[in-house]
Scaffold this motif. Structure first.
Motif, PDB file in Angstrom:
ATOM      1  N   LEU A 141       7.798  90.059   3.032  1.00 56.33           N
ATOM      2  CA  LEU A 141       8.664  90.112   2.068  1.00 56.33           C
ATOM      3  C   LEU A 141       8.933  91.675   1.749  1.00 56.33           C
ATOM      4  O   LEU A 141       7.813  92.487   1.873  1.00 56.33           O
ATOM      5  N   THR A 142      10.347  91.796   1.635  1.00 56.12           N
ATOM      6  CA  THR A 142      10.667  93.421   1.551  1.00 56.12           C
ATOM      7  C   THR A 142      10.119  94.140   0.009  1.00 56.12           C
ATOM      8  O   THR A 142      10.438  95.228  -0.020  1.00 56.12           O
ATOM      9  N   GLU A 143      10.111  93.212  -0.943  1.00 54.08           N
ATOM     10  CA  GLU A 143      10.009  93.648  -2.118  1.00 54.08           C
ATOM     11  C   GLU A 143       9.193  92.728  -3.006  1.00 54.08           C
ATOM     12  O   GLU A 143       9.326  91.348  -2.723  1.00 54.08           O
ATOM     13  N   GLN A 144       8.396  93.405  -4.047  1.00 54.59           N
ATOM     14  CA  GLN A 144       7.510  92.471  -4.793  1.00 54.59           C
ATOM     15  C   GLN A 144       8.301  91.917  -6.124  1.00 54.59           C
ATOM     16  O   GLN A 144       7.696  91.108  -6.867  1.00 54.59           O
ATOM     17  N   LEU A 145       9.680  92.423  -6.160  1.00 49.27           N
ATOM     18  CA  LEU A 145      10.270  91.953  -7.343  1.00 49.27           C
ATOM     19  C   LEU A 145      10.689  90.494  -7.104  1.00 49.27           C
ATOM     20  O   LEU A 145      11.332  89.892  -8.376  1.00 49.27           O
ATOM     21  N   VAL A 146      10.699  89.678  -6.364  1.00 43.28           N
ATOM     22  CA  VAL A 146      11.074  88.530  -6.284  1.00 43.28           C
ATOM     23  C   VAL A 146      10.209  87.399  -7.159  1.00 43.28           C
ATOM     24  O   VAL A 146      10.559  86.260  -7.470  1.00 43.28           O
ATOM     25  N   PHE A 147       8.957  87.892  -7.467  1.00 41.47           N
ATOM     26  CA  PHE A 147       8.217  87.165  -8.033  1.00 41.47           C
ATOM     27  C   PHE A 147       8.268  87.519  -9.662  1.00 41.47           C
ATOM     28  O   PHE A 147       8.580  88.642 -10.014  1.00 41.47           O
ATOM     29  N   PRO A 148       8.526  86.236 -10.224  1.00 33.13           N
ATOM     30  CA  PRO A 148       8.888  86.535 -12.050  1.00 33.13           C
ATOM     31  C   PRO A 148       7.748  87.330 -12.516  1.00 33.13           C
ATOM     32  O   PRO A 148       7.971  87.670 -13.659  1.00 33.13           O
ATOM     33  N   GLU A 149       6.406  87.270 -12.142  1.00 28.34           N
ATOM     34  CA  GLU A 149       5.477  87.651 -12.802  1.00 28.34           C
ATOM     35  C   GLU A 149       5.536  89.306 -13.026  1.00 28.34           C
ATOM     36  O   GLU A 149       4.934  89.943 -13.722  1.00 28.34           O
ATOM     37  N   ILE A 150       6.375  90.049 -11.873  1.00 28.95           N
ATOM     38  CA  ILE A 150       6.512  91.509 -11.990  1.00 28.95           C
ATOM     39  C   ILE A 150       7.406  91.907 -13.063  1.00 28.95           C
ATOM     40  O   ILE A 150       8.537  91.385 -12.950  1.00 28.95           O
ATOM     41  N   ASP A 151       7.133  92.856 -13.929  1.00 34.23           N
ATOM     42  CA  ASP A 151       8.032  93.574 -14.640  1.00 34.23           C
ATOM     43  C   ASP A 151       8.881  94.695 -14.019  1.00 34.23           C
ATOM     44  O   ASP A 151       8.194  95.502 -13.828  1.00 34.23           O
ATOM     45  N   TYR A 152       9.969  94.316 -14.221  1.00 40.00           N
ATOM     46  CA  TYR A 152      10.844  95.313 -13.376  1.00 40.00           C
ATOM     47  C   TYR A 152      10.676  96.727 -13.965  1.00 40.00           C
ATOM     48  O   TYR A 152      10.886  97.665 -13.108  1.00 40.00           O
ATOM     49  N   ASP A 153      10.502  96.854 -15.270  1.00 40.15           N
ATOM     50  CA  ASP A 153      10.583  98.053 -15.784  1.00 40.15           C
ATOM     51  C   ASP A 153       9.299  98.945 -15.692  1.00 40.15           C
ATOM     52  O   ASP A 153       9.280 100.085 -15.729  1.00 40.15           O
ATOM     53  N   LYS A 154       8.279  98.295 -15.228  1.00 39.07           N
ATOM     54  CA  LYS A 154       6.914  98.866 -14.859  1.00 39.07           C
ATOM     55  C   LYS A 154       6.578  98.968 -13.687  1.00 39.07           C
ATOM     56  O   LYS A 154       5.332  99.510 -13.352  1.00 39.07           O
ATOM     57  N   ILE A 155       7.303  99.092 -12.637  1.00 40.91           N
ATOM     58  CA  ILE A 155       6.808  99.294 -11.387  1.00 40.91           C
ATOM     59  C   ILE A 155       7.215 100.666 -10.851  1.00 40.91           C
ATOM     60  O   ILE A 155       8.317 101.176 -11.420  1.00 40.91           O
TER      61      ILE A 155
END
Length: 189
Positions: A141-155
């Motif tokens: 996978l090219t990015e971890q953002l596809v998982f809903p557990e990851i907060d977009y603002d905190k990466i």
């Protein structure tokens, strides 16, 4: 007074596998025994962080992201040997990985197939050449953002990961049949 253990619910995908998919795979593959039916054994999620050599806090972010995605504390992987061209020394921390088994594996596979894979931009299916000859499947996978557990603002940084699904299948065809039955969307060649 005796204490009783609270029963945890059976993961959704595991219940579906036991109730309908196991028998269907046995018939489809022409197996003589239910114990020969392939099943997932473990899932390994690996995140290599090559930039961690120069900046240590990037590894902390990768460990935090993997822990949120999998629900399990990752193991920090170390370099096995020195590679001068990449400025890596033996024993340096260069990544993180998680091995999921049991109910956590089933829940991760369910979230991966039902939520994460459909969220990938321009997704046309998984490449079927990711099998290793023994029924195990690896894809990236090219990015971890596809998982809903990851907060977009905190990466701090978008990172990719490799996911390996280890199965009890003997051949790639059996492994492909199992993963297709579980809902993995393979690209047609």
């Amino acid at each position: 007074m005796t204490q009783t253990a609270t029963e945890r619910p059976v993961p959704r995908l595991k219940a579906r596998y036991r109730e309908e998919l196991q028998q269907r795979l046995e018939d489809e593959l022409g197996l003589g025994n239910v114990m020969q039916v392939p099943r997932p054994v473990k899932v390994v999620v690996n995140m290599g962080v090559g930039e961690a050599v120069r900046e240590g806090r990037l590894l902390e972010g990768a460990v935090r992201d993997l822990a949120q995605i999998t629900g399990q504390r990752p193991l920090v992987t170390k370099a096995r040997r020195s590679i001068a061209g990449f400025k890596i020394r033996e024993g340096q921390s260069i990544g993180a990985k998680v091995t999921l088994r049991g109910d956590r594996m089933w829940e991760f596979l369910d979230r991966l197939v039902a939520i994460a894979l459909p969220r990938i931009r321009d997704f046309r299916g998984l490449a079927p050449r990711g099998f290793d000859g023994h029924g195990n499947f690896t894809f990236g996978l090219t990015e971890q953002l596809v998982f809903p557990e990851i907060d977009y603002d905190k990466i701090e940084k978008i990172r990719g990961m490799d996911i390996t699904v280890v199965t009890s299948a003997q051949t790639d065809d059996q492994g492909r049949a199992l993963l297709t039955a579980l809902g993995f969307p393979f690209r047609t060649i």
